[in-house]
Write a protein that holds these residues in place. Sequence first.
Motif, PDB file in Angstrom:
ATOM      1  N   ALA A 206       1.913   7.245  -6.815  1.00 46.29           N
ATOM      2  CA  ALA A 206       0.945   8.318  -7.036  1.00 46.29           C
ATOM      3  C   ALA A 206       1.594   9.689  -6.939  1.00 46.29           C
ATOM      4  O   ALA A 206       1.141  10.646  -7.590  1.00 46.29           O
ATOM      5  CB  ALA A 206      -0.197   8.205  -6.030  1.00 46.29           C
ATOM      6  N   GLY A 207       2.656   9.795  -6.167  1.00 49.71           N
ATOM      7  CA  GLY A 207       3.340  11.073  -6.023  1.00 49.71           C
ATOM      8  C   GLY A 207       4.246  11.430  -7.181  1.00 49.71           C
ATOM      9  O   GLY A 207       4.769  12.539  -7.237  1.00 49.71           O
TER      10      GLY A 207
ATOM     11  N   ALA B 289       0.825  -1.208   0.000  1.00 44.19           N
ATOM     12  CA  ALA B 289       0.000   0.000   0.000  1.00 44.19           C
ATOM     13  C   ALA B 289       0.864   1.264   0.000  1.00 44.19           C
ATOM     14  O   ALA B 289       0.515   2.266  -0.634  1.00 44.19           O
ATOM     15  CB  ALA B 289      -0.934  -0.001   1.207  1.00 44.19           C
ATOM     16  N   GLU B 290       1.993   1.217   0.697  1.00 40.76           N
ATOM     17  CA  GLU B 290       2.894   2.363   0.716  1.00 40.76           C
ATOM     18  C   GLU B 290       3.524   2.594  -0.662  1.00 40.76           C
ATOM     19  O   GLU B 290       3.836   3.731  -1.025  1.00 40.76           O
ATOM     20  CB  GLU B 290       4.000   2.145   1.756  1.00 40.76           C
ATOM     21  CG  GLU B 290       3.518   2.132   3.195  1.00 40.76           C
ATOM     22  CD  GLU B 290       4.669   1.982   4.171  1.00 40.76           C
ATOM     23  OE1 GLU B 290       5.686   2.698   4.002  1.00 40.76           O
ATOM     24  OE2 GLU B 290       4.568   1.141   5.082  1.00 40.76           O
TER      25      GLU B 290
ATOM     26  N   HIS C 146       2.024   1.992  -3.557  1.00 43.86           N
ATOM     27  CA  HIS C 146       1.006   2.665  -4.367  1.00 43.86           C
ATOM     28  C   HIS C 146       1.049   4.166  -4.100  1.00 43.86           C
ATOM     29  O   HIS C 146       0.940   4.980  -5.031  1.00 43.86           O
ATOM     30  CB  HIS C 146      -0.388   2.117  -4.037  1.00 43.86           C
ATOM     31  CG  HIS C 146      -0.648   0.768  -4.610  1.00 43.86           C
ATOM     32  ND1 HIS C 146      -1.282   0.573  -5.812  1.00 43.86           N
ATOM     33  CD2 HIS C 146      -0.344  -0.481  -4.150  1.00 43.86           C
ATOM     34  CE1 HIS C 146      -1.375  -0.726  -6.081  1.00 43.86           C
ATOM     35  NE2 HIS C 146      -0.812  -1.385  -5.073  1.00 43.86           N
ATOM     36  N   GLU C 147       1.217   4.528  -2.853  1.00 51.37           N
ATOM     37  CA  GLU C 147       1.305   5.945  -2.466  1.00 51.37           C
ATOM     38  C   GLU C 147       2.537   6.602  -3.079  1.00 51.37           C
ATOM     39  O   GLU C 147       2.476   7.739  -3.565  1.00 51.37           O
ATOM     40  CB  GLU C 147       1.365   6.028  -0.941  1.00 51.37           C
ATOM     41  CG  GLU C 147       1.547   7.425  -0.376  1.00 51.37           C
ATOM     42  CD  GLU C 147       1.782   7.388   1.120  1.00 51.37           C
ATOM     43  OE1 GLU C 147       2.817   7.913   1.557  1.00 51.37           O
ATOM     44  OE2 GLU C 147       0.941   6.804   1.838  1.00 51.37           O
ATOM     45  N   ALA C 148       3.653   5.896  -3.085  1.00 54.04           N
ATOM     46  CA  ALA C 148       4.893   6.445  -3.643  1.00 54.04           C
ATOM     47  C   ALA C 148       4.749   6.703  -5.135  1.00 54.04           C
ATOM     48  O   ALA C 148       5.211   7.728  -5.652  1.00 54.04           O
ATOM     49  CB  ALA C 148       6.056   5.496  -3.378  1.00 54.04           C
TER      50      ALA C 148
ATOM     51  N   ARG D 278      11.806   4.485  -1.399  1.00 50.59           N
ATOM     52  CA  ARG D 278      10.887   4.137  -0.322  1.00 50.59           C
ATOM     53  C   ARG D 278      11.287   2.799   0.317  1.00 50.59           C
ATOM     54  O   ARG D 278      11.337   2.670   1.545  1.00 50.59           O
ATOM     55  CB  ARG D 278       9.459   4.060  -0.857  1.00 50.59           C
ATOM     56  CG  ARG D 278       8.396   3.700   0.184  1.00 50.59           C
ATOM     57  CD  ARG D 278       8.237   4.797   1.235  1.00 50.59           C
ATOM     58  NE  ARG D 278       7.741   6.017   0.661  1.00 50.59           N
ATOM     59  CZ  ARG D 278       6.454   6.376   0.610  1.00 50.59           C
ATOM     60  NH1 ARG D 278       5.535   5.564   1.117  1.00 50.59           N
ATOM     61  NH2 ARG D 278       6.087   7.527   0.084  1.00 50.59           N
TER      62      ARG D 278
ATOM     63  N   LYS E 277      -0.145   4.504 -12.185  1.00 56.42           N
ATOM     64  CA  LYS E 277      -0.861   3.728 -11.177  1.00 56.42           C
ATOM     65  C   LYS E 277      -0.219   2.352 -11.068  1.00 56.42           C
ATOM     66  O   LYS E 277      -0.139   1.610 -12.042  1.00 56.42           O
ATOM     67  CB  LYS E 277      -2.334   3.597 -11.561  1.00 56.42           C
ATOM     68  CG  LYS E 277      -3.159   2.798 -10.552  1.00 56.42           C
ATOM     69  CD  LYS E 277      -4.605   2.660 -11.011  1.00 56.42           C
ATOM     70  CE  LYS E 277      -5.427   1.832 -10.032  1.00 56.42           C
ATOM     71  NZ  LYS E 277      -6.825   1.640 -10.488  1.00 56.42           N
TER      72      LYS E 277
END
Length: 352
Positions: free
Chosen positions: A102-103, A95-96, A98-100, A149, A109
Amino acid sequence: MTHDETTTVTAIPTRWVGPIRVSGNAVTGEISVPLATYETPLWPSVGRGAKVSRLVEGGIAVTILGERMTRSVLFTAPDAASAHTAALAIHEREAELHEAVAGTSRFAKLVEVHPEIVGNLLFVRFALQTGDASGHNMVTRAADALMDRILSWGLPVEYGSISGNYCSDKKATAVNGILGRGRSAVADILIPHEIVERVLHTSAERIVDLVVRKNLVGSTIAGALRSANAHYANMLLAFYLATGQDAANIVEGSQGITYAETRPEGLYFSCTLPHLIVGTVGNGKHLAHTQEALERLGCEAEREPGANARRLAALIAASVLCGELSLLAAQTNPGELMAAHVAFERTGTEQS
């Protein structure tokens, strides 16, 4: 700037061929396509396939099965156990990631994370959706962020490379066909026997036999890798050059399978292209001639992200089927292939 650094333009003969009648989940209509090539017999060959498509209701049906662009990164670890520990952590904290991603871009995606361990080496293949871009740079930028990350988590791994060749970019590999890379397309058509005989001057039985003997058996004894076709690369390169694509991607793009059957209604003929690396935005698309081509193809319209690229991939797949069908039909008749090359290379005449 020195003379050696001056940018010039290399002219490649280009002709619009068709129209091709196409239907499916990405494009429907009768559309002409641009082919840039020095092998001018390609134009009448694809043109003959296009003529067949116009004689069949629905023409060539193209189904886009999926889309993704990949980058595989490489981490090094002290040993396999440490690499396995890191791989488990990457899955647990996906999940982290996916966040990375998106930024890094509003279009990128993350859709899949696939680790592979070899000795103390940890390869992680990231698959992303990239909108209308082919996505080379987008996935590399995302991979940079993903590596940063992951390395920030304090796992027992270190940076190895931003690209570990497990992607796999511009190389003939099995992984792209198995896990997916680019736009995956299948083009197929059911041609009545009368049209096969009148336009292609052959029969469904002879084409099916040639598909088996040449494409399937011949490719197998040659050691082809997830590939059984006559000349996908010809149509791909011509279309790629005309529309500003990275032409080196014909290496994996030309890995595909031609399949055919004789049915009571006629000849079923299909071309499966699992990894078309194409886009309608990005490097190469800003040039005047490529912009004009994309606009004429209807690939510059206001649509949801990814729809224009899917349309482009569908038109490419239809063009590949046209050229593949025509060439195989010619090769069922002794002497026809060479005679056609001699005639068309001398005259440049396009077949109606």
